[in-house]
Design an enzyme around this catalytic site. Structure first.
Site, short mmCIF file in Angstrom:
data_model
loop_
_atom_site.label_atom_id
_atom_site.label_comp_id
_atom_site.label_asym_id
_atom_site.label_seq_id
_atom_site.Cartn_x
_atom_site.Cartn_y
_atom_site.Cartn_z
CG HIS A 287 -94.33 -135.14 -111.20
ND1 HIS A 287 -93.45 -135.34 -109.80
CD2 HIS A 287 -94.57 -136.06 -111.93
CE1 HIS A 287 -92.81 -136.44 -111.36
NE2 HIS A 287 -93.52 -136.27 -112.33
CB CYS B 202 -94.68 -137.87 -115.10
SG CYS B 202 -96.45 -138.78 -114.78
#
Length: 197
Positions: A145, A161
């Site tokens: 992301h 992440c």
């Protein structure tokens, strides 16, 4: 040799570059991702490979090339190596912390447990997100992301992440289709695995 072993076996990416990725001293000036040529055998085009020790994400292209983006990765044991596929893609995604995040840092995340945070410039997932799935688990809650905090790139600071600056995730998002293969390579250094760039 199987494609999944191309990096783990110590094959390197070479030095054909068209620029250096990242953010210049003036944070408004973003340098484009750059292209490298991979040593054969190389993975099939259309795959994402994250090398956490190098803080690099590789989007593989035809003819043994790859686009390279600098990333941040999960801190400590929150980084999860493995093979995944893109099970969802979202623009300006909303965000809700996972139960694990709330348990680890309730003072930071508990207030978002019920309502989450709508998409937008201040959202932790940034401008775009690729949602990583496996056949066995479905959504793994791992994401590739964006982030509005370029100072975190090149560091192991996230809750697991992989993060790119927003201009880079917008670029990558347009390239990566649904169901694309994603490999998050192990954090531990492995002999001969240096990827130039």
């Amino acid at each position: 040799m199987k494609r999944r072993n191309f990096i783990l076996s110590g094959l390197a990416l070479g030095g054909l570059t068209t620029g250096r990725p990242g953010v210049a001293q003036d944070s408004a000036e973003v340098i484009d991702p750059y292209v490298v040529r991979m040593a054969a055998p190389y993975p099939a085009p259309g795959e994402v490979h994250v090398l956490p020790t190098r803080f690099r994400l590789y989007w593989t292209l035809p003819e043994g090339r790859a686009l390279v983006y600098p990333v941040r990765v999960g801190r400590g044991d929150l980084y999860e190596a493995g093979e995944f596929f893109v099970g969802a893609k979202k623009e300006w995604p909303s965000w809700t912390p996972t139960p694990g995040m709330i348990e680890r840092e309730p003072e930071k995340y508990a207030r978002y447990a019920d309502t989450g945070m709508p998409g937008g410039p201040n959202n932790p997932l940034g401008a775009r997100a690729l949602y990583l799935f496996t056949p066995e688990r479905g959504d793994t809650f791992l994401r590739i992301h964006g982030t509005g905090d370029p100072a975190t790139i090149g560091r192991a600071v996230s809750n697991g992440c992989a993060g790119l600056i927003n201009p880079h995730i917008v670029d990558l998002y347009e390239r990566v289709p649904m169901n694309a293969r994603v490999v998050l390579h192990p954090k531990a250094p492995y002999e001969g695995s240096a990827m130039n760039g």
